[in-house]
Design an enzyme around this catalytic site. Structure first.
Site, PDB file in Angstrom:
ATOM      1  N   HIS A 138      38.618  65.892  92.417  1.00  0.00           N
ATOM      2  CA  HIS A 138      39.494  64.745  92.694  1.00  0.00           C
ATOM      3  C   HIS A 138      40.657  64.658  91.708  1.00  0.00           C
ATOM      4  CE1 HIS A 138      36.721  63.353  95.727  1.00  0.00           C
ATOM      5  NE2 HIS A 138      35.742  63.540  94.870  1.00  0.00           N
TER       6      HIS A 138
ATOM      7  N   GLU B 240      29.715  63.693  75.621  1.00  0.00           N
ATOM      8  CA  GLU B 240      29.387  63.828  74.196  1.00  0.00           C
ATOM      9  C   GLU B 240      29.852  65.188  73.655  1.00  0.00           C
ATOM     10  OE1 GLU B 240      28.744  62.024  71.859  1.00  0.00           O
ATOM     11  OE2 GLU B 240      27.742  63.223  70.340  1.00  0.00           O
TER      12      GLU B 240
ATOM     13  N   LYS C 219      32.916  56.838  59.308  1.00  0.00           N
ATOM     14  CA  LYS C 219      31.525  56.928  59.745  1.00  0.00           C
ATOM     15  C   LYS C 219      31.031  55.590  60.252  1.00  0.00           C
ATOM     16  CE  LYS C 219      27.599  58.946  60.317  1.00  0.00           C
ATOM     17  NZ  LYS C 219      27.561  59.789  61.530  1.00  0.00           N
TER      18      LYS C 219
ATOM     19  N   ASN D   1      36.371  45.204  51.803  1.00  0.00           N
ATOM     20  CA  ASN D   1      36.101  45.931  53.033  1.00  0.00           C
ATOM     21  C   ASN D   1      36.175  44.911  54.164  1.00  0.00           C
ATOM     22  OD1 ASN D   1      35.120  47.485  55.069  1.00  0.00           O
ATOM     23  ND2 ASN D   1      33.094  47.822  54.188  1.00  0.00           N
ATOM     24  N   GLY D   2      37.003  45.145  55.185  1.00  0.00           N
ATOM     25  CA  GLY D   2      37.136  44.183  56.283  1.00  0.00           C
ATOM     26  C   GLY D   2      38.593  43.834  56.500  1.00  0.00           C
TER      27      GLY D   2
ATOM     28  N   GLU E 235      36.748  65.559  68.078  1.00  0.00           N
ATOM     29  CA  GLU E 235      36.811  64.849  66.795  1.00  0.00           C
ATOM     30  C   GLU E 235      36.791  65.777  65.580  1.00  0.00           C
ATOM     31  OE1 GLU E 235      33.649  61.990  66.190  1.00  0.00           O
ATOM     32  OE2 GLU E 235      32.185  63.318  67.085  1.00  0.00           O
TER      33      GLU E 235
ATOM     34  N   ARG F 186      31.813  57.941  54.783  1.00  0.00           N
ATOM     35  CA  ARG F 186      32.220  56.828  55.643  1.00  0.00           C
ATOM     36  C   ARG F 186      33.649  56.996  56.155  1.00  0.00           C
ATOM     37  NH1 ARG F 186      29.021  52.055  54.477  1.00  0.00           N
ATOM     38  NH2 ARG F 186      30.756  50.707  54.949  1.00  0.00           N
TER      39      ARG F 186
ATOM     40  N   LYS G  11      32.509  65.630  70.610  1.00  0.00           N
ATOM     41  CA  LYS G  11      32.232  66.405  69.388  1.00  0.00           C
ATOM     42  C   LYS G  11      33.350  67.388  69.119  1.00  0.00           C
ATOM     43  CE  LYS G  11      29.944  64.536  67.792  1.00  0.00           C
ATOM     44  NZ  LYS G  11      29.220  63.368  68.201  1.00  0.00           N
TER      45      LYS G  11
ATOM     46  N   CYS H  59      36.149  52.128  54.597  1.00  0.00           N
ATOM     47  CA  CYS H  59      36.160  51.420  53.322  1.00  0.00           C
ATOM     48  C   CYS H  59      34.779  51.363  52.677  1.00  0.00           C
ATOM     49  CB  CYS H  59      36.669  49.991  53.461  1.00  0.00           C
ATOM     50  SG  CYS H  59      38.386  49.885  53.910  1.00  0.00           S
TER      51      CYS H  59
ATOM     52  N   TRP I 238      40.186  52.806  53.894  1.00  0.00           N
ATOM     53  CA  TRP I 238      40.564  53.329  55.210  1.00  0.00           C
ATOM     54  C   TRP I 238      41.629  52.374  55.717  1.00  0.00           C
ATOM     55  CZ3 TRP I 238      40.303  51.988  60.482  1.00  0.00           C
ATOM     56  CH2 TRP I 238      40.348  53.051  61.381  1.00  0.00           C
TER      57      TRP I 238
HETATM   58  C1  F6R Z   1      31.194  60.174  66.938  1.00  0.00           C
HETATM   59  C2  F6R Z   1      30.676  58.997  66.278  1.00  0.00           C
HETATM   60  C3  F6R Z   1      31.207  57.669  66.699  1.00  0.00           C
HETATM   61  C4  F6R Z   1      30.111  56.606  66.598  1.00  0.00           C
HETATM   62  C5  F6R Z   1      30.690  55.220  66.868  1.00  0.00           C
HETATM   63  C6  F6R Z   1      29.616  54.145  66.838  1.00  0.00           C
HETATM   64  O1  F6R Z   1      30.598  61.341  66.456  1.00  0.00           O
HETATM   65  O2  F6R Z   1      29.865  59.073  65.403  1.00  0.00           O
HETATM   66  O3  F6R Z   1      31.746  57.706  67.980  1.00  0.00           O
HETATM   67  O4  F6R Z   1      29.104  56.904  67.506  1.00  0.00           O
HETATM   68  O5  F6R Z   1      31.664  54.915  65.904  1.00  0.00           O
HETATM   69  O6  F6R Z   1      28.965  54.112  65.626  1.00  0.00           O
HETATM   70  P1  F6R Z   1      27.530  53.504  65.453  1.00  0.00           P
HETATM   71  O7  F6R Z   1      26.583  54.331  66.233  1.00  0.00           O
HETATM   72  O8  F6R Z   1      27.262  53.564  63.974  1.00  0.00           O
HETATM   73  O9  F6R Z   1      27.582  52.106  65.977  1.00  0.00           O
END
Ligand code: F6R
Length: 615
Positions: A511, A488, A610, A101-102, A495, A27, A492, A2, A75
Site C-alpha cells: 500500500h 523494534e 536513557k 533535573n527536570g 538509534e 542516561r 534499534k 540529566c 541533557w
Molecule cells: C530505545 C529505548 C527507548 C525507551 C523509551 C521508554 O532503545 O530505550 O525508546 O524504550 O524511552 O523508556 P522506559 O522503558 O524507561 O519508559
C-alpha cells in the site's frame, strides 16, 4: 537524561562525584559540571560541554579539594549545550550553586520578576532562574538555605530534582524532588545523593527514595531532616536495602555495555521467570495479579501505556493478552494517552510499561488513569523507581541494570513478563487451557538455552553487517506477533547507527512502501514458522520480484524462504507468542554490528537519553 550526584562526608568529594558522573553517563547528556566546597567555605565550580572526560581534563591543575559537592550531567532542554548552560548554575552573587533535573514551566515569569529586581542572567536555562530565586529569597528574608529553597519551590511550577549548596556553609546540602527521581544513600558519617542508585553502589547499600514533594536537609556528619513541601510535616527516613553490585555496573570483558546486555539475555530471561512458574508448569504465579484477583476478573479492558521500545513490547503484550485472556487490549503511547481525553472507568486496568520507571509521560499517564478510577499495574525494571511506587500493583522484570542507551535485555524481559501476565490472568479468568499454559511455560523455561543458541549467530551476523554499512535506508517487515518485532528492529538500527529504518506490517508494504524497493534496499523480514508464515512468504516474493535484498529470519529448516531470500538466519522453533523474544536477538546484533562497523558510540548514541524524565 540529566544526572545529579552529590556528596557530604569525610572523603574527597571530587573522587566520589566524578565516579558517580561516570556511572550516570548511560542516561545520556551533552555537558557536565561540578561544584566543590572546602572546609573554609570557598566554592569552586567547573563546567564543560561534552563528556565527563572533558570535564576531568579541564580541571587538571585546578583546586578540586573539599568534602562536600554537587555535580551534574546535562541533557539540554533550555539553551544549547555549552559551558555557560551546563550545571551547576550559580546565583549572581556567587553564593548559591544548584543542579537540576527536570523543567521549570513558569521560568519566564519568574525570570522577568527577578530581572526587575536587578538580577542578570548568564545562561539560557530555567535552572538559573531557580538558583537566582533562592538567592533573592535568602537575601530578602535573611533565612536559612533550607527555608529559602522551600520558599522558592513554592513559587515554581514544573518538575524537578535539585541539589543545592551555599558558599560559606560546608556542612549543609539541600535536596528536593517533584516528578523527577532522587535517591539518598546513607553511609557511616557520609551521605550520597543521586538521580538513581548507581553512583552509590560500592559505598553503601542503605538508600532512601525521596518521595514527590519532599525536601531534605542533610547536615554533617549524616543527619537527615525530610519534610513535605506541601504540609511542612517531617517524616522518618524509610531506609531500604539496595540490591545492586559493582559487577553488574561494569562491562565484564565486553567491548560495550550494549553487547554485554545482548549476551546477558539467557541469564536475564532466567531471572525474569524465576519463581513465577509452578514446578509442574501448569500455573503461573504473579503475586501482583493474584493479590488483586477480583480486579482482573471484573476487568472489561486493558490499556497498555508506554513509550519507545516499551511501547513495542506493549504491542506484543496486547496480542498475547487478547489471545489468552479474551480481553480487549489497547496500546497507547503514554504521551498521546495523557492528552487524548481517554475514556477510562474503574473496570479498566491500565498497564504502565517502562524499563527505567521514570519516564515522565508514562508517569503522567498513570496519574491520569488513577484519577479516573482505573487499577494501574506497573511492569518495570528499576526497583524502587517512581512508576512502581505510583502504581497499585505490578511486576518487576528483574533483568538487572541496563546501561546501554538502546534497550535490549529489558525488551525481552518485558515481553516475557507480559506473557506471564497473560497466562496468569487467563488462568484466573478461565480463558486459557492447561495444555496451552504448559506448552508456553515449557518454552519459557527453555528460553535461556534457546537464546544461547541464537547468540551463536553472532559471527555470521557480524560478517553480514559489513555488507550493509552502505545502506541509507532499511525496511523491516513482520506480521502478527512480529510486526512489533519489525518496529523494534528498525528502532534499534536507527538509534545506534543513524541509518533511517522503518518497520511495517508485511502486508501493508504493497500500500505504499513497496515504491521504495530497489536493488539497494535491504529488507529484513521476520518470518518464523507461525500461523502467518505462508502470507509472509508471499510478501517476500513481492519484494524479490522488485529486486529488493531480503534478509530473512526464519525457523530452522525453512527451505521455502531459503530459496528466495538473499540471506537467511535460522532460529529455533518456539510457540508463536514467544517468537518476538527469539527474533529480536538477531535484530539487536544486526543493528549493533552495523553501528560498530560505522564507528558509532552504541552505548551513548547522539541526542538520546536513557531515562526520559522530561515531557
Ligand atoms: C530505545 C529505548 C527507548 C525507551 C523509551 C521508554 O532503545 O530505550 O525508546 O524504550 O524511552 O523508556 P522506559 O522503558 O524507561 O519508559
Amino acid at each position: 537524561m540529566c544526572g545529579i550526584v552529590g556528596y557530604i562526608g569525610h572523603r574527597q568529594a571530587y573522587d566520589v562525584l566524578m565516579k558517580g558522573l561516570h556511572r550516570l553517563e548511560y542516561r545520556g547528556y551533552d555537558s557536565a559540571g561540578i561544584a566543590l566546597m572546602k572546609e573554609d567555605g570557598k566554592l569552586n565550580v567547573y563546567k564543560s560541554k561534552g563528556r565527563v572526560a572533558d570535564l576531568e581534563a579541564k580541571v587538571v591543575g585546578c583546586d578540586v579539594g573539599g568534602s562536600i559537592g554537587i555535580a551534574h550531567t546535562r541533557w539540554a532542554t533550555h539553551g544549547e549545550p555549552c559551558d555557560r548552560n551546563a550545571h551547576p548554575q550559580v546565583s549572581q552573587s556567587g553564593r548559591i550553586a544548584l543542579v537540576h533535573n527536570g523543567t521549570i514551566e513558569n521560568y519566564a515569569v519568574l525570570k522577568a520578576a527577578l530581572a526587575q529586581r536587578g538580577y542578570a542572567f548568564a545562561s539560557d536555562t530555567d535552572t538559573e532562574v531557580l538558583v537566582q530565586l533562592v538567592d533573592y529569597i535568602q537575601t530578602v528574608n535573611g533565612c536559612s538555605l533550607m527555608d529559602a529553597v522551600k520558599e522558592a519551590l513554592a513559587q515554581v511550577e514544573g518538575a524537578y530534582a535539585i541539589a543545592v549548596v551555599e558558599r560559606g556553609n560546608p556542612d549543609t546540602l539541600i535536596v528536593a524532588r517533584k516528578s523527577s527521581p532522587l535517591v539518598i544513600g546513607v553511609g557511616v558519617g557520609e551521605i550520597f545523593i543521586a538521580s538513581d542508585a548507581t553512583p552509590m553502589v560500592g559505598y553503601t547499600d542503605r538508600v532512601i527514595y525521596l518521595k514527590d514533594n519532599e525536601v531534605a536537609e542533610i547536615t554533617r556528619p549524616s543527619n537527615l531532616k525530610i519534610q513535605s513541601l506541601e504540609s511542612g510535616k517531617t517524616s522518618a527516613p524509610d531506609i531500604q536495602t539496595l540490591r545492586m553490585s559493582v559487577e553488574q555496573l561494569e562491562k565484564g570483558g565486553y567491548e560495550t555495555f550494549m553487547l554485554k546486555e545482548i549476551f546477558e539475555q539467557p541469564h536475564t530471561l532466567r531471572d525474569c521467570i524465576r519463581g513465577r512458574i509452578a514446578d509442574d508448569g501448569q500455573r503461573v504465579v504473579l503475586s501482583g495479579v493474584l493479590e488483586n484477583r477480583d480486579r482482573f476478573l471484573q476487568a472489561r479492558r486493558m490499556i497498555i501505556v508506554a513509550c519507545g521500545t516499551s511501547w513495542h513490547a506493549g504491542l506484543i503484550g496486547k496480542r498475547i493478552i487478547q489471545e489468552l485472556c479474551c480481553l480487549p487490549v489497547e496500546v497507547e503511547y503514554a504521551s498521546e494517552f495523557r492528552y487524548g481525553h481517554p475514556q477510562i472507568t474503574d473496570k479498566d486496568i491500565v498497564v504502565a510499561l517502562s524499563q527505567s520507571g521514570e519516564t515522565a509521560d508514562t508517569l503522567a499517564a498513570i496519574q491520569l488513569a488513577k484519577s479516573k478510577g482505573a487499577f494501574v499495574y506497573g511492569i518495570c525494571n528499576v526497583v524502587g523507581a517512581s512508576i512502581p511506587r505510583n502504581t497499585d500493583s505490578g511486576t518487576y522484570i528483574h533483568v538487572g541494570p541496563e546501561i546501554g542507551v538502546a534497550s535490549t535485555k529489558a525488551f525481552t524481559g518485558q515481553v516475557a513478563v507480559l506473557a506471564l501476565l497473560a497466562l496468569c490472568v487467563g488462568q484466573e479468568r478461565g480463558t486459557v487451557g492447561r495444555d496451552t499454559i504448559c506448552c508456553i511455560t515449557r518454552a519459557m523455561r527453555q528460553m535461556p538455552e534457546i537464546i544461547q543458541a541464537v547468540l551463536g549467530l553472532d559471527p555470521v551476523i557480524r560478517e553480514l553487517s559489513r555488507t550493509f554499512t552502505y545502506a541509507r535506508n532499511f525496511l523491516y517487515l513482520g506480521r502478527g506477533y512480529n510486526y512489533p518485532t519489525a518496529l523494534e528492529g528498525a528502532l534499534k538500527l536507527k538509534e545506534i547507527s543513524y541509518i533511517h529504518a522503518e518497520g511495517y506490517p508485511a502486508a501493508e508494504m504493497k500500500h505504499g512502501p513497496i515504491a521504495l524497493i530497489d536493488h539497494e534496499m535491504p529488507v529484513v523480514v521476520i518470518a518464523p514458522d507461525d500461523s502467518l508464515h505462508d502470507k509472509v512468504v508471499n510478501n517476500i516474493r513481492q519484494v524479490k520480484s522488485r529486486g529488493g535484498l531480503v534478509i530473512a529470519l526464519v525457523t530452522q529448516g525453512d527451505a521455502s524462504i531459503r530459496e528466495m531470500a538473499d540471506y537467511c538466519l535460522e532460529m529455533p522453533k518456539v510457540p508463536e507468542c514467544l517468537t518476538p523474544i527469539v527474533a529480536s536477538v538477531p535484530l539487536q546484533l544486526l543493528a549493533y554490528h552495523i553501528a560498530r562497523i560505522k564507528g558509532k558510540d552504541v552505548d551513548r548514541p547522539r541526542n538520546l537519553a536513557k531515562s526520559v524524565t522530561v515531557e
